[in-house]
Each structure stands twice: as structure tokens, then as C-alpha cells.
Design an enzyme around this catalytic site. Structure first.
Site, PDB file in Angstrom:
ATOM      1  CG  ASP A 146       8.190   5.178 -11.493  1.00 43.53           C
ATOM      2  OD1 ASP A 146       8.829   4.102 -11.556  1.00 43.53           O
ATOM      3  OD2 ASP A 146       6.962   5.262 -11.699  1.00 43.53           O
ATOM      4  CB  SER A 156      -0.952  -0.054   1.200  1.00 36.62           C
ATOM      5  OG  SER A 156      -1.937   0.925   1.139  1.00 36.62           O
ATOM      6  CE  LYS A 187      -5.522  -3.054  -0.150  1.00 34.39           C
ATOM      7  NZ  LYS A 187      -5.796  -1.632  -0.442  1.00 34.39           N
TER       8      LYS A 187
END
Length: 418
Positions: A336, A325, A350
Site C-alpha cells: 500500500d 496473519s 488470515k
């Protein structure tokens, strides 16, 4: 419960299920309960642009649901012809709702009966009592141990990653949602739960007794490691976590830290707002996470904001299968943006948002309303974050007190070619 009451309850539940309105709020539902349950918390308000949603369909009678008469045909036939004891009507209604919800194919969209809903609600009070393991449902709907946390009851009892839990105290888990299964495993500290385990390589299922414990972990822990490497672990994204983390990092920098390890292993998540704030500590700007709902118009972008305390120091983030999560939001954002090197194992996967509804009898319906993407548009749900450097941590490593993932992070930051 009379037949007319059953009809009313089923129809009202269907109506609620089909009429979920996002209304511009974010609710984080837990992915695990007392099995290292991520506490369901009141969501922190997040400012976002007004969003207009189409008017949802209105369902007022069973005639409005195609095929609903077939349900009553089946109900009446089984009730009149079944040879043995007939289950309680309410249990049959709950079974019907579970079956309806399961057709959506999403383990986090789930119906929870009143008894188990009340057990899970206890987590809102801050109580953590369970076996200490991250769990998930596999493609067959079976409850699987995703990660037994080192030093916790599950690991101490010998449970392994990949173990399938078939029964809890003799009660089969077949047909139960993720949340209902978790509620069965939870219980008071000091009590014993007996799990029936199916393990790869073992010819037959076997039972494992686990003594539940209160799971208490400091939100932030920090220390200096060799080579001026600062180490800080974050156990959950609870309210104020980002501020505690910022203070710990500043203290490490004062002690001479020239590089940093952020340990998110076995962190089940927490507030979305805290995940954005934590990522912002290491990013001067840019997208942290993208959120998209069912409606094409529902797109929300969360960008780095607030305090930035370590935007250029060399950095490693540690993750494993217990990182979920909010942990995956942070790891994905830093990966990224090229801000940190991710080391460890593929994370939990998740990446969805659930909106919980308490129904009229105290039962609960949790509906997935949106999903998260990393800044580069990579889906988190079911995929997780793939480390830049994969380092496994075996059961033997844990038992012997070895931490090859942390060792690799330290050597990486020290410029080692090992």
C-alpha cells in the site's frame, strides 16, 4: 454428568461466549497447529488508547436464552427414543456447543474439547511436531491443504495444494473445528498418521500415510545472490524476529547488497508487535495496519516506529498461500505504501484476532474479536494480499528444485524485462 450440571455448563459457556470483553489487549491465535502450527504465544504488550466498551448482556439461566427450552425438548426426545447406543452426555454437550459456535460462520471462532485443547497447548512450549502444511476450512467446512511446505512430511508424502482431508486415522473430521482437526493430525515425531484424501480428478478418496516430524526452521536466513541482490527469509514473527531480521539486512548491506528480497513464503505469522516492527524496518512512517472490532468505537491504528534500516533500497516481497496473519500485515503495508513489489501467489487470508478462553473443564473457546485492514483499508481476512506480479510455483517445480518465484524476483530487481 447430571441434567442440572449439563444445564449449568451450557449456560455458563453461553454466558462466557456472549460476554467477551476486549479489554484493550491483542491475542494472536494460531491458524494452524502441528500442521506447521503457528505457536500460541503470550501476547506482547502493545500501547494503545483506552477504549470503553458497552456493558455486555448478562445471561444467568436458560430461560434468558430464547428457544432454550426447545433444546431440552430435543435432548429428551432423542435420549428416550434413539434406538442404539447413546453417546456420552459430555460428548453431547460438546456437540451442542460446537453447533452453537458454528452458527457464527467463522472458522476461527471455535470450541475445543479438553483433550485436543491440551494437545494444542503444547505449542506454547515451542514444540513443533506435525506434517508441515498450512491448512484451512473451505466453504463446506472441509479441511483443505492450503500449502504443503517443500521438504516437509506432507509434501514428501505427495499431498497437494487443494487436497481435502476427510478422515484422520479413520476418524471423520465432519463437524470438528479447524483447531480440533489440526490436533488430530498432530503427534509425536516419527509416528505415522493416515489421512483420507479427496482430490480433484480422482474418482474415489484414497489414504496417504505421513510420518510426522519435528519442524525446525531458522527464524532468519540470509545470503547474497547474483547482481548484488540481498536475500533474507523470515520463517515466523516470534519474539525478537525483527531484531534478527535487522541484523541480517545490515550484514547484507555491508556485503554490497543494492537491492533486497524479503521472503515471507510459508510464514504463518506470530506477534502483531513483531509484524509492526518488521514493517517499520522498511518504512520511515505511516500506517502499518488498522484493527477494528465489533463495537464501532474499537478502532486501533498501528504506525511504523523504531529502527528503520532499509527505507529506500529497491525491494521485493515474496508471498504464497502459506503466508498468513503477520506476514500479510507486512506485505499489505509495504504494498500500500508503494515501498516494495509483491511477487508470488495470493496469500492465505488470515486477518482476524482471536481471544482464547479456558473453560472450567479444561476445554477451550476461541472467539474472534477483531479484524485487520491494510493501510488503504483493504480487508485481509478471506481476501489475502494479491501480488503485483503473480508467479505460480507448481508441484513439479518443487519436486525438481526449481523456484520460479525467486527467479522472477531476482530478474525484476536486476531490471530484466523477462
Amino acid at each position: 454428568m447430571e441434567k442440572t450440571e449439563i444445564k449449568t455448563y451450557l449456560v455458563s459457556t453461553l454466558k462466557l461466549f456472549f460476554m467477551v470483553v476486549l479489554a484493550g489487549i491483542v491475542v494472536l491465535a494460531a491458524f494452524i497447529a502441528g500442521v506447521a502450527f503457528q505457536r500460541q504465544r503470550t501476547p506482547v504488550a502493545v500501547t494503545r488508547a483506552p477504549i470503553v466498551f458497552p456493558t455486555p448482556p448478562t445471561i444467568t439461566t436458560e430461560e434468558d436464552v430464547p428457544g432454550f427450552n426447545v433444546f431440552w425438548e430435543a435432548w429428551n426426545i432423542v435420549e428416550s427414543e434413539f434406538y442404539s447406543d447413546i453417546p456420552d452426555q459430555r460428548e453431547r454437550v460438546y456437540g451442542a456447543i460446537r453447533g452453537m459456535v458454528s452458527t457464527y460462520g467463522d472458522e476461527h471462532t471455535a470450541f475445543i474439547d479438553p483433550t485436543r485443547a491440551s494437545v494444542l497447548q503444547e505449542d506454547a512450549s515451542g514444540a513443533f511436531e506435525g506434517i508441515g502444511a498450512a491448512v484451512r476450512l473451505d466453504e463446506l467446512g472441509r479441511l483443505v491443504i492450503a500449502e504443503p511446505f517443500p521438504g516437509r512430511p506432507a509434501a514428501e508424502a505427495g499431498l497437494l495444494r487443494g487436497d481435502v482431508v476427510l478422515e484422520v486415522d479413520g476418524q471423520p473430521l465432519r463437524g470438528l473445528s479447524l483447531y480440533e482437526s489440526v490436533a488430530l493430525i498432530r503427534g509425536p515425531a516419527g509416528s505415522t498418521v493416515v489421512l483420507t484424501i479427496l482430490r480433484e480428478g480422482e474418482p474415489e478418496p484414497f489414504k496417504v500415510e505421513v510420518v510426522r516430524a519435528r519442524i525446525e526452521i531458522e527464524v532468519v536466513q540470509a545470503e547474497m545472490l547474483e547482481g548484488n541482490v540481498g536475500y533474507v527469509s523470515l520463517s515466523e514473527f516470534s519474539s525478537g524476529a525483527s531484531e534478527k531480521l535487522a541484523r541480517a539486512i545490515r550484514d547484507l548491506q555491508k556485503q554490497g547488497a543494492t537491492s533486497l528480497i524479503l521472503d515471507l513464503r510459508n510464514n504463518p505469522g506470530g506477534f502483531l508487535s513483531e509484524s509492526v516492527a518488521v514493517a517499520s524496518l522498511f518504512l520511515e512512517g505511516g500506517v502499518v495496519v488498522r484493527e477494528e472490532g465489533k463495537d464501532p468505537s474499537y478502532k486501533q491504528v498501528y504506525e511504523a516506529r523504531g529502527a528503520h534500516v532499509a527505507t529506500d533500497i529497491p525491494m521485493v516481497v515474496l508471498i504464497n498461500r502459506g503466508s498468513a496473519s503477520a506476514s500479510e500485515i507486512v506485505a499489505g503495508a509495504l504494498k500500500d505504501h508503494g515501498r516494495a513489489t509483491i511477487i508470488g501467489e495470493q496469500s492465505f487470508g488470515k486477518g482476524t484476532v482471536q481471544l482464547p478462553h479456558t473453560l472450567s473443564d479444561g476445554s477451550q473457546l476461541r472467539v474472534t474479536i477483531a479484524q485487520w485492514f491494510t493501510p488503504n483499508g483493504n480487508l485481509i481476512q478471506g481476501e489475502g494480499i494479491i501480488p503485483d506480479v503473480v508467479v505460480e510455483m507448481t508441484q513439479e517445480d518443487a519436486l525438481e528444485g526449481r523456484d520460479p518465484q525467486l527467479d522472477r524476483a531476482v530478474s525484476f530487481l536486476q531490471g530484466s524485462t523477462q
